[in-house]
Design an enzyme around this catalytic site. Structure first.
Site, PDB file in Angstrom:
ATOM      1  N   TYR A  75       0.791  -1.061  -0.086  1.00 40.95           N
ATOM      2  CA  TYR A  75       0.025  -0.053   0.123  1.00 40.95           C
ATOM      3  C   TYR A  75       0.843   1.319   0.005  1.00 40.95           C
ATOM      4  CZ  TYR A  75      -4.042   3.060   1.158  1.00 40.95           C
ATOM      5  OH  TYR A  75      -4.754   3.949   0.757  1.00 40.95           O
ATOM      6  N   PHE A 137      -5.835  21.674 -23.268  1.00 36.53           N
ATOM      7  CA  PHE A 137      -6.863  20.609 -23.635  1.00 36.53           C
ATOM      8  C   PHE A 137      -8.040  20.748 -22.655  1.00 36.53           C
ATOM      9  CE2 PHE A 137      -8.114  16.206 -22.814  1.00 36.53           C
ATOM     10  CZ  PHE A 137      -8.331  15.834 -23.927  1.00 36.53           C
ATOM     11  N   ASP A 138      -8.988  20.051 -23.219  1.00 38.15           N
ATOM     12  CA  ASP A 138     -10.377  20.184 -22.605  1.00 38.15           C
ATOM     13  C   ASP A 138     -10.378  20.034 -21.232  1.00 38.15           C
ATOM     14  OD1 ASP A 138     -10.257  17.695 -23.716  1.00 38.15           O
ATOM     15  OD2 ASP A 138     -12.300  17.679 -24.725  1.00 38.15           O
ATOM     16  N   ASP A 228       2.320  20.138 -19.754  1.00 39.03           N
ATOM     17  CA  ASP A 228       1.250  19.206 -20.264  1.00 39.03           C
ATOM     18  C   ASP A 228       1.758  18.322 -21.293  1.00 39.03           C
ATOM     19  OD1 ASP A 228      -1.126  17.776 -20.452  1.00 39.03           O
ATOM     20  OD2 ASP A 228      -2.352  19.291 -21.211  1.00 39.03           O
ATOM     21  N   ALA A 230       1.520  14.978 -22.323  1.00 36.77           N
ATOM     22  CA  ALA A 230       0.904  13.486 -22.872  1.00 36.77           C
ATOM     23  C   ALA A 230       1.789  12.926 -24.268  1.00 36.77           C
ATOM     24  CB  ALA A 230      -0.566  13.644 -23.488  1.00 36.77           C
ATOM     25  N   LYS A 271      -0.554   8.125 -23.721  1.00 38.19           N
ATOM     26  CA  LYS A 271      -0.260   8.261 -24.862  1.00 38.19           C
ATOM     27  C   LYS A 271       1.134   7.766 -25.222  1.00 38.19           C
ATOM     28  CE  LYS A 271      -3.872  11.282 -24.796  1.00 38.19           C
ATOM     29  NZ  LYS A 271      -4.580  11.406 -23.288  1.00 38.19           N
ATOM     30  N   HIS A 464     -19.954  17.088 -25.611  1.00 39.90           N
ATOM     31  CA  HIS A 464     -19.683  15.937 -26.860  1.00 39.90           C
ATOM     32  C   HIS A 464     -19.762  14.672 -26.613  1.00 39.90           C
ATOM     33  CE1 HIS A 464     -15.806  17.319 -25.117  1.00 39.90           C
ATOM     34  NE2 HIS A 464     -15.383  16.179 -25.430  1.00 39.90           N
TER      35      HIS A 464
END
Ligand code: F0G
Length: 473
Positions: A75, A137-138, A228, A230, A271, A464
């Site tokens: 853990y 990014f959204d 950010d 990815a 990604k 969306h």
């Protein structure tokens, strides 16, 4: 060698396969109707070629699969956590790592922590604050707004012009950035986000020179920078191809150079780190120790104890290996050429695309379907037609995704109406790409008869994903 085809043969062997099924156009019309004309709501067994996203949908490698068996499921303080944070130090030079279940798991930790710090130190109200990015990014935008802070994108002016070819369309507009900081006031900017590659602009890369200038400016104004990242490896690949100074550097060397120009990184590892699930939040050093501590506390609440975040031990081992495997230059070259092949095939049909970038082909649906106004979503209409014609699923990156102003309910203006065909890594073969191009030849024939769409159900946020629509006849 005498004979070379006009594409790179795949630089891997495929040893595990997943069957897919072809369906008829009549069946697909029925599935689309049932899914409320929203391909997000289709079951995957109704899709022949799935280009909805490259997030967690690509192949994993033998080395990654076998690493999973080494998982230490303790853990706290597991060996697998230390293996992962060793890889992060080695590749990125960041000293403290928190694993998370995926990218937005990292966002829900650092976004409130950085905004809280600004509020605490400046005594300013978060409603007056604005975070800035080359393009959010959204989910990053969503988390920022959810914490009552505004967002501003300062992408380079040519970013969304599909008629312009340029090496680094993902760059920040440095003048616009400096101007925005002055206008909002530096203490009202809780952070700057450098998104590499810039997903929303069509997977376009950001140069090291631009990242460096952004960081210098941010340091001058005392604003933290978050990378950010990815698609960090793909960005490094483009830097190597296009930024002279780095032509002889390895992908890992370029990556470690790029990451000097941020204080924190937030990564969707689904990604370029090749894993089906996983994310990372990492701190370069202890200069933001208070933020680090708040993120650890939030992590316990939202993700799990900070030495496993949302991940089992085996998944951390797999991620530690995936970070290295994702930098394999032959594999990066292979995917980029798949995208170039697809884009040039579509352009040969007279279908305009954003210049080939990383991770996806971005088709200019606005140019292909000029009779459909933005409020009837040309990118989404094209997506539905492509599915109907050939069972191929893509995703609209345009007005539907952009959404509405939270206060006025008005549609937000969108810089381009794209259909994104994201390419999962090492998943589809050359024959699939020829099939996609052939499908577009048919779609193009039908272009003038494709109609726009209107809502039958419109969710308030991130609409969306769950929206239902019908043809706007
Ligand atoms: N940042 C960028 C640049 C992304 O592209 C994504 C996800 C995220 C953050 C959020 O990460 O999904 O792991 O929680 N992009 C996916 C896509 C969903 O299809 O481009 P996540």
């Amino acid at each position: 060698m005498d004979y070379l085809p006009n594409y790179l043969p795949e630089p891997y062997r495929i040893r595990v396969v997943e069957p897919v099924k072809r369906t008829t156009e009549q069946e697909r019309e029925k599935y689309l109707l049932e899914a409320g004309y929203n391909p997000f709501l289709l079951d995957s067994d109704k899709v022949y070629i799935d280009l909805l996203t490259d997030s967690g949908t690509g192949s994993v490698t033998q080395a990654m699969q076998s690493a999973m068996l080494r998982g230490d499921e303790a853990y706290s303080g597991s060996r697998s956590y230390h293996e992962l944070s060793r890889a992060v130090k080695d590749i990125f030079g960041y000293q403290f790592t928190i694993p998370t279940h995926q990218g937005r798991g990292a966002e829900q930790l650092y976004v409130p922590a950085l905004i809280n710090k600004r509020e605490r130190e400046s005594g300013l109200d978060r409603d007056k604050m604005t975070a800035i990015s080359n393009y959010f990014f959204d989910t990053t935008q969503g988390h920022t707004q959810h914490n009552r802070c505004r967002v501003l994108n300062v992408s380079t002016p040519e970013a969304f012009n599909t008629e312009v070819v340029s090496d680094f369309k993902g760059n920040f507009d440095l003048e616009a950035l400096a101007l925005a900081i002055e206008e909002v006031g530096p203490s009202n900017v809780p952070y700057i986000v450098s998104t590499i590659t810039c997903n929303s602009a069509g997977g376009q890369p950001v140069s090291i020179a631009n990242l460096r200038s952004v960081y210098e400016l941010a340091q001058y104004y005392g604003i933290p920078v978050v990378m950010d990242c990815a698609r960090f490896a793909e960005n490094a690949y483009f830097v190597k191809q296009r930024e002279k100074e780095f032509a002889n550097w390895s992908i890992q060397e370029i990556t470690s150079e790029a990451f000097k120009y941020a204080d924190i990184f937030s990564m969707s590892a689904k990604k370029d780190a090749l894993v089906p699930i996983g994310g990372l939040l990492a701190f370069k050093d202890d200069s933001l120790l208070d933020v680090q501590l708040e993120c650890k506390t939030l992590c316990v609440l939202l993700e799990g104890f900070p030495t496993y975040g949302g991940l089992e031990g085996g998944a951390m081992e797999r991620l530690a290996v995936g970070l290295y495997e994702g930098m394999n230059e032959d594999w990066l070259a292979s995917r980029v050429q798949q995208i170039e092949y697809l884009v040039s095939g579509l352009e040969a049909l007279g279908i305009r695309c954003q210049q080939a970038g990383g991770h996806a082909a971005f088709i200019d649906a606005g140019a292909l379907l000029p009779h459909i106004p933005s409020w009837q979503f040309p990118g989404h209409a094209l997506s539905c037609e492509l599915y109907k014609v050939a069972g191929i699923r893509g995703a609209e990156i345009g007005s539907l995704l952009q959404g509405c102003d939270m206060e006025t309910g008005e549609q937000l203006p969108c810089p381009a109406e794209f259909l994104r065909l994201a390419i999962p890594r090492a998943t589809y073969t050359q024959a699939h790409f020829d099939f996609i191009i052939a499908a577009f030849a048919e779609v193009k024939k039908r272009a003038s008869s494709i109609v726009g769409l209107k809502f039958t159900y419109e969710p308030k946020v991130l609409r969306h994903f769950n929206a239902k629509l019908e043809p706007a006849l």
